[in-house]
Motif scaffolding. Sequence first.
Motif, PDB file in Angstrom:
ATOM      1  N   GLU A  73       0.821  -1.203   0.000  1.00 46.67           N
ATOM      2  CA  GLU A  73       0.000   0.000   0.000  1.00 46.67           C
ATOM      3  C   GLU A  73       0.862   1.263   0.000  1.00 46.67           C
ATOM      4  N   GLN A  74       2.020   1.200   0.664  1.00 46.08           N
ATOM      5  CA  GLN A  74       2.878   2.379   0.770  1.00 46.08           C
ATOM      6  C   GLN A  74       4.315   1.950   1.049  1.00 46.08           C
ATOM      7  N   ILE A  75       5.261   2.788   0.589  1.00 48.26           N
ATOM      8  CA  ILE A  75       6.686   2.549   0.809  1.00 48.26           C
ATOM      9  C   ILE A  75       7.330   3.825   1.337  1.00 48.26           C
ATOM     10  N   ARG A  76       8.217   3.667   2.319  1.00 49.92           N
ATOM     11  CA  ARG A  76       9.002   4.791   2.824  1.00 49.92           C
ATOM     12  C   ARG A  76      10.460   4.351   2.925  1.00 49.92           C
ATOM     13  N   ILE A  77      11.365   5.223   2.485  1.00 47.68           N
ATOM     14  CA  ILE A  77      12.801   4.954   2.568  1.00 47.68           C
ATOM     15  C   ILE A  77      13.391   5.833   3.659  1.00 47.68           C
ATOM     16  N   SER A  78      14.256   5.269   4.503  1.00 50.04           N
ATOM     17  CA  SER A  78      14.851   6.040   5.589  1.00 50.04           C
ATOM     18  C   SER A  78      15.766   7.127   5.042  1.00 50.04           C
ATOM     19  N   GLY A  79      16.029   8.144   5.859  1.00 45.35           N
ATOM     20  CA  GLY A  79      16.858   9.257   5.421  1.00 45.35           C
ATOM     21  C   GLY A  79      18.257   8.856   5.032  1.00 45.35           C
ATOM     22  N   PHE A  86       7.488  -0.867   4.612  1.00 45.11           N
ATOM     23  CA  PHE A  86       6.358  -1.209   3.755  1.00 45.11           C
ATOM     24  C   PHE A  86       5.087  -1.226   4.596  1.00 45.11           C
ATOM     25  N   LEU A  87       4.031  -0.653   4.050  1.00 46.73           N
ATOM     26  CA  LEU A  87       2.691  -0.826   4.594  1.00 46.73           C
ATOM     27  C   LEU A  87       1.981  -1.787   3.654  1.00 46.73           C
ATOM     28  N   ALA A  88       1.634  -2.966   4.173  1.00 48.86           N
ATOM     29  CA  ALA A  88       1.024  -4.001   3.330  1.00 48.86           C
ATOM     30  C   ALA A  88      -0.032  -4.741   4.145  1.00 48.86           C
ATOM     31  N   GLY A  89      -1.260  -4.730   3.654  1.00 40.19           N
ATOM     32  CA  GLY A  89      -2.330  -5.423   4.349  1.00 40.19           C
ATOM     33  C   GLY A  89      -2.589  -4.888   5.737  1.00 40.19           C
ATOM     34  N   GLY A  90      -2.329  -3.608   5.960  1.00 42.37           N
ATOM     35  CA  GLY A  90      -2.552  -3.001   7.264  1.00 42.37           C
ATOM     36  C   GLY A  90      -1.420  -3.186   8.243  1.00 42.37           C
ATOM     37  N   ASN A  91      -0.406  -3.972   7.884  1.00 42.59           N
ATOM     38  CA  ASN A  91       0.741  -4.211   8.747  1.00 42.59           C
ATOM     39  C   ASN A  91       1.988  -3.507   8.213  1.00 42.59           C
ATOM     40  N   ILE A  92       2.975  -3.348   9.096  1.00 44.58           N
ATOM     41  CA  ILE A  92       4.212  -2.645   8.763  1.00 44.58           C
ATOM     42  C   ILE A  92       5.372  -3.633   8.757  1.00 44.58           C
ATOM     43  N   SER A  93       6.193  -3.572   7.714  1.00 41.09           N
ATOM     44  CA  SER A  93       7.390  -4.408   7.608  1.00 41.09           C
ATOM     45  C   SER A  93       8.612  -3.521   7.435  1.00 41.09           C
ATOM     46  N   SER A 111      -4.605  -2.187  11.257  1.00 37.49           N
ATOM     47  CA  SER A 111      -5.243  -1.366  10.218  1.00 37.49           C
ATOM     48  C   SER A 111      -4.511  -0.033  10.090  1.00 37.49           C
ATOM     49  N   TYR A 112      -3.172  -0.098  10.012  1.00 38.87           N
ATOM     50  CA  TYR A 112      -2.402   1.120   9.808  1.00 38.87           C
ATOM     51  C   TYR A 112      -2.719   1.702   8.437  1.00 38.87           C
ATOM     52  N   LYS A 113      -2.760   3.030   8.369  1.00 44.72           N
ATOM     53  CA  LYS A 113      -3.174   3.696   7.138  1.00 44.72           C
ATOM     54  C   LYS A 113      -2.054   4.484   6.462  1.00 44.72           C
ATOM     55  N   ALA A 126       2.825   6.130  12.490  1.00 43.88           N
ATOM     56  CA  ALA A 126       1.778   5.513  11.677  1.00 43.88           C
ATOM     57  C   ALA A 126       0.409   5.978  12.149  1.00 43.88           C
ATOM     58  N   ILE A 127      -0.523   6.067  11.209  1.00 46.94           N
ATOM     59  CA  ILE A 127      -1.907   6.424  11.533  1.00 46.94           C
ATOM     60  C   ILE A 127      -2.723   5.145  11.684  1.00 46.94           C
ATOM     61  N   LYS A 128      -3.501   5.095  12.758  1.00 47.31           N
ATOM     62  CA  LYS A 128      -4.362   3.939  12.996  1.00 47.31           C
ATOM     63  C   LYS A 128      -5.527   4.364  13.868  1.00 47.31           C
ATOM     64  N   ASP A 129      -6.737   4.070  13.421  1.00 46.82           N
ATOM     65  CA  ASP A 129      -7.956   4.345  14.192  1.00 46.82           C
ATOM     66  C   ASP A 129      -8.048   5.810  14.624  1.00 46.82           C
ATOM     67  N   GLY A 130      -7.681   6.720  13.730  1.00 46.98           N
ATOM     68  CA  GLY A 130      -7.794   8.146  14.029  1.00 46.98           C
ATOM     69  C   GLY A 130      -6.739   8.681  14.968  1.00 46.98           C
ATOM     70  N   SER A 131      -5.703   7.906  15.232  1.00 43.05           N
ATOM     71  CA  SER A 131      -4.633   8.332  16.133  1.00 43.05           C
ATOM     72  C   SER A 131      -3.287   8.221  15.439  1.00 43.05           C
ATOM     73  N   LEU A 132      -2.341   9.039  15.901  1.00 46.18           N
ATOM     74  CA  LEU A 132      -0.972   8.968  15.424  1.00 46.18           C
ATOM     75  C   LEU A 132      -0.177   8.110  16.401  1.00 46.18           C
TER      76      LEU A 132
END
Length: 218
Positions: A73-79, A86-93, A111-113, A126-132
Amino acid sequence: MFRLLLFCLLIAELGAFAQRPEIVMPDGHSLKIEQSLLDAQGKYLYTFEKQKCIMWDAGTRMQLYTFRPGEIEQIRISGDGKSILFLAGGNISLYSTLNGQLLKQTTGYNSYKDILFGADGRQVFAIKDGSLHTLSMANLQNLSAVKLKLGSSGSLHLLADKKILVIGSAATETYDPITQTSQLIPFQFNGASYRNQVFLPFQQWVAFYGRDTATDFY
């Protein structure tokens, strides 16, 4: 004498081969490429489709590693370019870009977004259930959570002052990881006119725009 020399050369070649990185059989992409990202150092290019991400050497164009965290769902690279989220299927890897290995992964039903590396390299947001949520880079365990006014969805951006910008469907606010407090951006929405917001990283601005309305900046 010739056989002895040949044997020595063979042993030396095997020893050198053992010290080389693991050879990766290039397989490329078989599906549509959803997005491509270049790390901050300009050394490595990442391309991903729904089920996998490929890391390329931007200089030699050689394929290095293939990551398969699930439906991406999403990719982030460290500085520093040494890690990739990776955000995949609501989980973080969390993977290492140095050897391609999986380092940590959240477990169970999540259900991370949206995800983001912190400025200090020790935290993940990470965003989850309306919270940071603030997670530890060491084990991806949840350290804290702050309720936001973002609405049904939101996106995270790292600001120059190391604060976190949270752009939501109902509100936009900043979060300070040091004080663990959030602050709303004092922008007056013109009813339902402003339906979209976008972060401009080079200008450090948020643009508010919508149908038949002028674009405003903050």
